[in-house]
Structures are given as structure tokens and as C-alpha cells.
Design a protein around this motif. Structure first.
Motif, PDB file in Angstrom:
ATOM      1  N   VAL A 179       3.988 -18.280 -56.332  1.00 51.78           N
ATOM      2  CA  VAL A 179       3.748 -17.340 -55.237  1.00 51.78           C
ATOM      3  C   VAL A 179       3.224 -18.121 -54.028  1.00 51.78           C
ATOM      4  O   VAL A 179       2.474 -19.081 -54.172  1.00 51.78           O
ATOM      5  N   VAL A 180       3.669 -17.700 -52.850  1.00 54.86           N
ATOM      6  CA  VAL A 180       3.260 -18.335 -51.599  1.00 54.86           C
ATOM      7  C   VAL A 180       2.729 -17.241 -50.676  1.00 54.86           C
ATOM      8  O   VAL A 180       3.357 -16.192 -50.515  1.00 54.86           O
ATOM      9  N   SER A 181       1.592 -17.499 -50.068  1.00 56.70           N
ATOM     10  CA  SER A 181       0.903 -16.476 -49.291  1.00 56.70           C
ATOM     11  C   SER A 181       1.544 -16.215 -47.934  1.00 56.70           C
ATOM     12  O   SER A 181       1.877 -17.134 -47.198  1.00 56.70           O
ATOM     13  N   THR A 182       1.706 -14.941 -47.614  1.00 61.23           N
ATOM     14  CA  THR A 182       1.969 -14.530 -46.238  1.00 61.23           C
ATOM     15  C   THR A 182       0.647 -14.180 -45.568  1.00 61.23           C
ATOM     16  O   THR A 182       0.481 -14.354 -44.360  1.00 61.23           O
ATOM     17  N   THR A 183      -0.293 -13.683 -46.377  1.00 62.51           N
ATOM     18  CA  THR A 183      -1.644 -13.353 -45.945  1.00 62.51           C
ATOM     19  C   THR A 183      -2.612 -13.766 -47.046  1.00 62.51           C
ATOM     20  O   THR A 183      -2.305 -13.596 -48.225  1.00 62.51           O
ATOM     21  N   ILE A 184      -3.756 -14.313 -46.659  1.00 62.86           N
ATOM     22  CA  ILE A 184      -4.801 -14.662 -47.621  1.00 62.86           C
ATOM     23  C   ILE A 184      -5.942 -13.668 -47.422  1.00 62.86           C
ATOM     24  O   ILE A 184      -6.500 -13.573 -46.332  1.00 62.86           O
ATOM     25  N   GLN A 185      -6.262 -12.920 -48.462  1.00 63.04           N
ATOM     26  CA  GLN A 185      -7.134 -11.749 -48.363  1.00 63.04           C
ATOM     27  C   GLN A 185      -8.390 -11.880 -49.207  1.00 63.04           C
ATOM     28  O   GLN A 185      -8.318 -12.147 -50.408  1.00 63.04           O
ATOM     29  N   ALA A 186      -9.563 -11.680 -48.572  1.00 68.68           N
ATOM     30  CA  ALA A 186     -10.820 -11.585 -49.324  1.00 68.68           C
ATOM     31  C   ALA A 186     -10.941 -10.148 -49.826  1.00 68.68           C
ATOM     32  O   ALA A 186     -11.283  -9.237 -49.070  1.00 68.68           O
ATOM     33  N   ALA A 187     -10.658  -9.952 -51.103  1.00 67.47           N
ATOM     34  CA  ALA A 187     -10.539  -8.594 -51.637  1.00 67.47           C
ATOM     35  C   ALA A 187     -11.870  -7.932 -51.944  1.00 67.47           C
ATOM     36  O   ALA A 187     -11.918  -6.724 -52.174  1.00 67.47           O
ATOM     37  N   ASP A 188     -12.951  -8.706 -51.969  1.00 69.39           N
ATOM     38  CA  ASP A 188     -14.254  -8.106 -52.267  1.00 69.39           C
ATOM     39  C   ASP A 188     -15.236  -8.278 -51.115  1.00 69.39           C
ATOM     40  O   ASP A 188     -16.449  -8.209 -51.308  1.00 69.39           O
ATOM     41  N   SER A 248     -11.310  -9.778 -43.043  1.00 72.66           N
ATOM     42  CA  SER A 248     -11.205 -10.200 -44.438  1.00 72.66           C
ATOM     43  C   SER A 248      -9.836 -10.761 -44.770  1.00 72.66           C
ATOM     44  O   SER A 248      -9.503 -10.949 -45.945  1.00 72.66           O
ATOM     45  N   SER A 249      -9.025 -11.029 -43.748  1.00 78.63           N
ATOM     46  CA  SER A 249      -7.691 -11.573 -44.012  1.00 78.63           C
ATOM     47  C   SER A 249      -7.324 -12.630 -42.987  1.00 78.63           C
ATOM     48  O   SER A 249      -7.767 -12.572 -41.840  1.00 78.63           O
ATOM     49  N   ILE A 250      -6.542 -13.593 -43.433  1.00 79.70           N
ATOM     50  CA  ILE A 250      -6.056 -14.672 -42.567  1.00 79.70           C
ATOM     51  C   ILE A 250      -4.549 -14.787 -42.774  1.00 79.70           C
ATOM     52  O   ILE A 250      -4.077 -14.913 -43.907  1.00 79.70           O
ATOM     53  N   GLU A 251      -3.816 -14.742 -41.677  1.00 78.47           N
ATOM     54  CA  GLU A 251      -2.362 -14.765 -41.737  1.00 78.47           C
ATOM     55  C   GLU A 251      -1.838 -16.198 -41.821  1.00 78.47           C
ATOM     56  O   GLU A 251      -2.435 -17.132 -41.281  1.00 78.47           O
ATOM     57  N   CYS A 252      -0.712 -16.353 -42.492  1.00 77.61           N
ATOM     58  CA  CYS A 252      -0.073 -17.666 -42.633  1.00 77.61           C
ATOM     59  C   CYS A 252       1.163 -17.729 -41.750  1.00 77.61           C
ATOM     60  O   CYS A 252       1.803 -16.711 -41.488  1.00 77.61           O
ATOM     61  N   LEU A 253       1.488 -18.929 -41.287  1.00 73.14           N
ATOM     62  CA  LEU A 253       2.642 -19.097 -40.408  1.00 73.14           C
ATOM     63  C   LEU A 253       3.940 -18.892 -41.181  1.00 73.14           C
ATOM     64  O   LEU A 253       4.141 -19.461 -42.262  1.00 73.14           O
ATOM     65  N   GLU A 254       4.825 -18.090 -40.602  1.00 78.45           N
ATOM     66  CA  GLU A 254       6.072 -17.739 -41.279  1.00 78.45           C
ATOM     67  C   GLU A 254       6.923 -18.962 -41.589  1.00 78.45           C
ATOM     68  O   GLU A 254       7.533 -19.049 -42.664  1.00 78.45           O
ATOM     69  N   ASN A 255       6.963 -19.919 -40.668  1.00 80.95           N
ATOM     70  CA  ASN A 255       7.814 -21.089 -40.896  1.00 80.95           C
ATOM     71  C   ASN A 255       7.307 -21.945 -42.050  1.00 80.95           C
ATOM     72  O   ASN A 255       8.092 -22.595 -42.751  1.00 80.95           O
ATOM     73  N   GLU A 256       5.983 -21.952 -42.297  1.00 80.99           N
ATOM     74  CA  GLU A 256       5.442 -22.691 -43.435  1.00 80.99           C
ATOM     75  C   GLU A 256       5.791 -21.987 -44.736  1.00 80.99           C
ATOM     76  O   GLU A 256       6.121 -22.619 -45.742  1.00 80.99           O
ATOM     77  N   PHE A 268     -11.246 -24.807 -37.935  1.00 78.25           N
ATOM     78  CA  PHE A 268     -10.800 -26.065 -37.346  1.00 78.25           C
ATOM     79  C   PHE A 268      -9.462 -25.902 -36.617  1.00 78.25           C
ATOM     80  O   PHE A 268      -8.912 -26.889 -36.115  1.00 78.25           O
ATOM     81  N   GLY A 269      -8.939 -24.694 -36.579  1.00 79.64           N
ATOM     82  CA  GLY A 269      -7.692 -24.448 -35.869  1.00 79.64           C
ATOM     83  C   GLY A 269      -6.472 -25.025 -36.535  1.00 79.64           C
ATOM     84  O   GLY A 269      -5.493 -25.391 -35.865  1.00 79.64           O
ATOM     85  N   VAL A 270      -6.482 -25.109 -37.876  1.00 79.20           N
ATOM     86  CA  VAL A 270      -5.370 -25.700 -38.629  1.00 79.20           C
ATOM     87  C   VAL A 270      -4.655 -24.605 -39.422  1.00 79.20           C
ATOM     88  O   VAL A 270      -5.308 -23.792 -40.095  1.00 79.20           O
ATOM     89  N   PRO A 271      -3.326 -24.552 -39.398  1.00 82.46           N
ATOM     90  CA  PRO A 271      -2.590 -23.574 -40.201  1.00 82.46           C
ATOM     91  C   PRO A 271      -2.890 -23.749 -41.684  1.00 82.46           C
ATOM     92  O   PRO A 271      -3.149 -24.867 -42.152  1.00 82.46           O
ATOM     93  N   VAL A 272      -2.816 -22.652 -42.430  1.00 81.97           N
ATOM     94  CA  VAL A 272      -3.170 -22.691 -43.842  1.00 81.97           C
ATOM     95  C   VAL A 272      -2.158 -21.913 -44.667  1.00 81.97           C
ATOM     96  O   VAL A 272      -1.507 -20.988 -44.169  1.00 81.97           O
ATOM     97  N   LEU A 273      -2.043 -22.316 -45.927  1.00 84.04           N
ATOM     98  CA  LEU A 273      -1.109 -21.691 -46.858  1.00 84.04           C
ATOM     99  C   LEU A 273      -1.725 -21.734 -48.243  1.00 84.04           C
ATOM    100  O   LEU A 273      -2.490 -22.653 -48.565  1.00 84.04           O
ATOM    101  N   GLU A 274      -1.420 -20.746 -49.053  1.00 85.42           N
ATOM    102  CA  GLU A 274      -1.856 -20.768 -50.449  1.00 85.42           C
ATOM    103  C   GLU A 274      -0.621 -20.754 -51.340  1.00 85.42           C
ATOM    104  O   GLU A 274       0.263 -19.911 -51.163  1.00 85.42           O
ATOM    105  N   VAL A 275      -0.558 -21.696 -52.272  1.00 86.41           N
ATOM    106  CA  VAL A 275       0.582 -21.832 -53.180  1.00 86.41           C
ATOM    107  C   VAL A 275       0.049 -21.826 -54.602  1.00 86.41           C
ATOM    108  O   VAL A 275      -0.757 -22.686 -54.978  1.00 86.41           O
ATOM    109  N   ARG A 276       0.496 -20.865 -55.403  1.00 85.49           N
ATOM    110  CA  ARG A 276      -0.025 -20.701 -56.758  1.00 85.49           C
ATOM    111  C   ARG A 276       1.100 -20.556 -57.780  1.00 85.49           C
ATOM    112  O   ARG A 276       2.109 -19.910 -57.511  1.00 85.49           O
ATOM    113  N   ALA A 277       0.867 -21.114 -58.955  1.00 83.35           N
ATOM    114  CA  ALA A 277       1.747 -20.901 -60.097  1.00 83.35           C
ATOM    115  C   ALA A 277       1.077 -19.875 -61.011  1.00 83.35           C
ATOM    116  O   ALA A 277      -0.125 -19.976 -61.283  1.00 83.35           O
TER     117      ALA A 277
END
Length: 205
Positions: free
Chosen positions: A74-83, A103-111, A166-175
Motif C-alpha cells: 500500500v502507498v499513501s495518498t494521505t497520511i492520517q493521525a487517526a487518534d 491530523s492529515s498530510i497529503e502526499c504528492l501524486e507524482n510520487e 522541513f518542507g520535504v515531500p513525504v510518502l508511506e509505503v507498507r507491505a
């Protein structure tokens, strides 16, 4: 060549990631520790040392049964703090409604798109919780609250918060190693998920 920082929670994830990275790619792989607080602190330390073009939180995670299968990526489109918010006993009120931030941070579509073309890769919201969901009832509540969520981890929002500062794009990648809900350790596929994690790292460059 761009510089990429990958943060994993534990050694087994770090070794899987390092084994999957192609030679010649400028990637630093570090341990974030477990949980969003430690992950944010350790990611910030790394980002303060040098400039990076992308931060990735990589590892294994629990997946929602209706959305993914074991060993999928799974690859994040949004990273969400659920609690992150308030629990009234009758409903959960996110921090946005309380007026205290986001509570959410969006990820760049191209990444995200770099990974989305691979087989068995699914995209969507990945939620972060300090306490892993351990009941089917809570899993259902989370799926209703975040209908586009595909997985749950413990570090994503921490890593993403540091990257955002720090102004850096972010992504979450999980198996996916297990399903979210009742803990059935005998059915988890951690070794297999780590193999999937290693394989998907070929996209990182």
C-alpha cells in the motif's frame, strides 16, 4: 540525482529496504523507532543533517480486509493521525474540528504514481495510531471514519510531520503482514510481507 531518506521502525524492515534498493541510488535508510513521537524526532534529526528531496516511511503494516490482501503493498495518498482529537464516548472529534491544527498530510501524486503501476500495489489513506487496533469493532469504526483508508501503521504521521516541518515531500509505503482487528498472530505473514517490501523498493530512485 535526488537524495532520498527512508525511515523504518525496526531492523528487519531496514534490512529488507536496503536489500531492495538498486545500486547507484542515493538513499539513506535509518531507524525511526516505534510510534509517531520517536519517529518524528528521529526523522527530524536526519533532516537536520543534510538536505533531502523525498522522505519515505517504509515497513510492514496491518491492512483493512475489504481493501487489501496479505503481502500486498500500500502507498499513501494521505497520511492520517487517526487518534489525534477528542473521544466523547459517543463519537470521535478530529483535531481540525477542535481548532487545534491538522491530523492529515497529503502526499504528492507524482510520487504515488511511481509505485501505483506495479502489480499488487494499492493506494489510499494510511492511518497512524499509537495503539494498534486490536478488535474487529474498532477496525470497522475506523473504516467508516476513513472510507478511503487501506492500512494502519504506527510511525507514518510522525515521519510525515517532521518532513513537513522541513518542507520535504513525504510518502508511506507498507507491505501488509496482517489484517486490522482481532489479533491473530498465528495468521500473520511477516516474513512474506518483508519480501514484498524488498521487491517494491526497486521503484525508489
Amino acid at each position: 540525482m535526488r537524495k532520498i531518506l527512508i525511515m523504518t521502525a525496526v531492523d528487519a524492515e531496514r534490512e529488507a529496504v536496503k536489500a531492495g534498493i538498486h545500486e547507484g541510488v542515493d538513499v539513506t535508510v535509518e531507524l525511526a523507532g516505534v510510534g509517531p513521537a520517536q519517529a518524528a524526532a528521529r526523522t527530524a534529526i536526519q533532516l537536520a543533517k543534510q538536505n533531502y528531496d523525498l522522505v519515505i516511511n517504509a515497513g510492514i503494516a496491518g491492512g483493512f480486509r475489504e481493501k487489501v490482501q496479505l503481502e500486498d503493498i500500500v502507498v499513501s495518498t494521505t497520511i492520517q493521525a487517526a487518534d489525534l482529537g477528542a473521544d466523547t464516548g459517543e463519537q470521535f472529534i478530529p483535531v481540525e474540528e477542535l481548532g487545534f491544527g491538522s491530523s492529515s498530510i497529503e502526499c504528492l501524486e507524482n510520487e504515488v504514481d511511481r509505485f501505483a503501476e506495479l502489480e499488487n500495489v494499492f493506494t489510499g489513506r494510511i492511518i497512524t495510531k499509537s495503539t494498534v487496533t486490536g478488535t474487529d469493532e474498532e477496525a470497522k469504526r475506523l473504516q467508516v471514519r476513513y472510507d478511503d483508508a487501506v492500512a494502519e501503521g504506527m510511525e507514518g504521521f510522525g515521519v510525515a510531520t517532521a518532513a513537513k516541518e522541513f518542507g520535504v515531500p513525504v510518502l508511506e509505503v507498507r507491505a501488509i503482514s496482517n489484517y486490522i482487528g482481532k489479533r491473530e498472530r498465528e495468521k500473520w505473514k511477516i516474513k512474506e510481507a518483508l519480501v514484498s517490501l524488498k521487491q517494491v523498493m526497486e521503484v525508489v530512485r
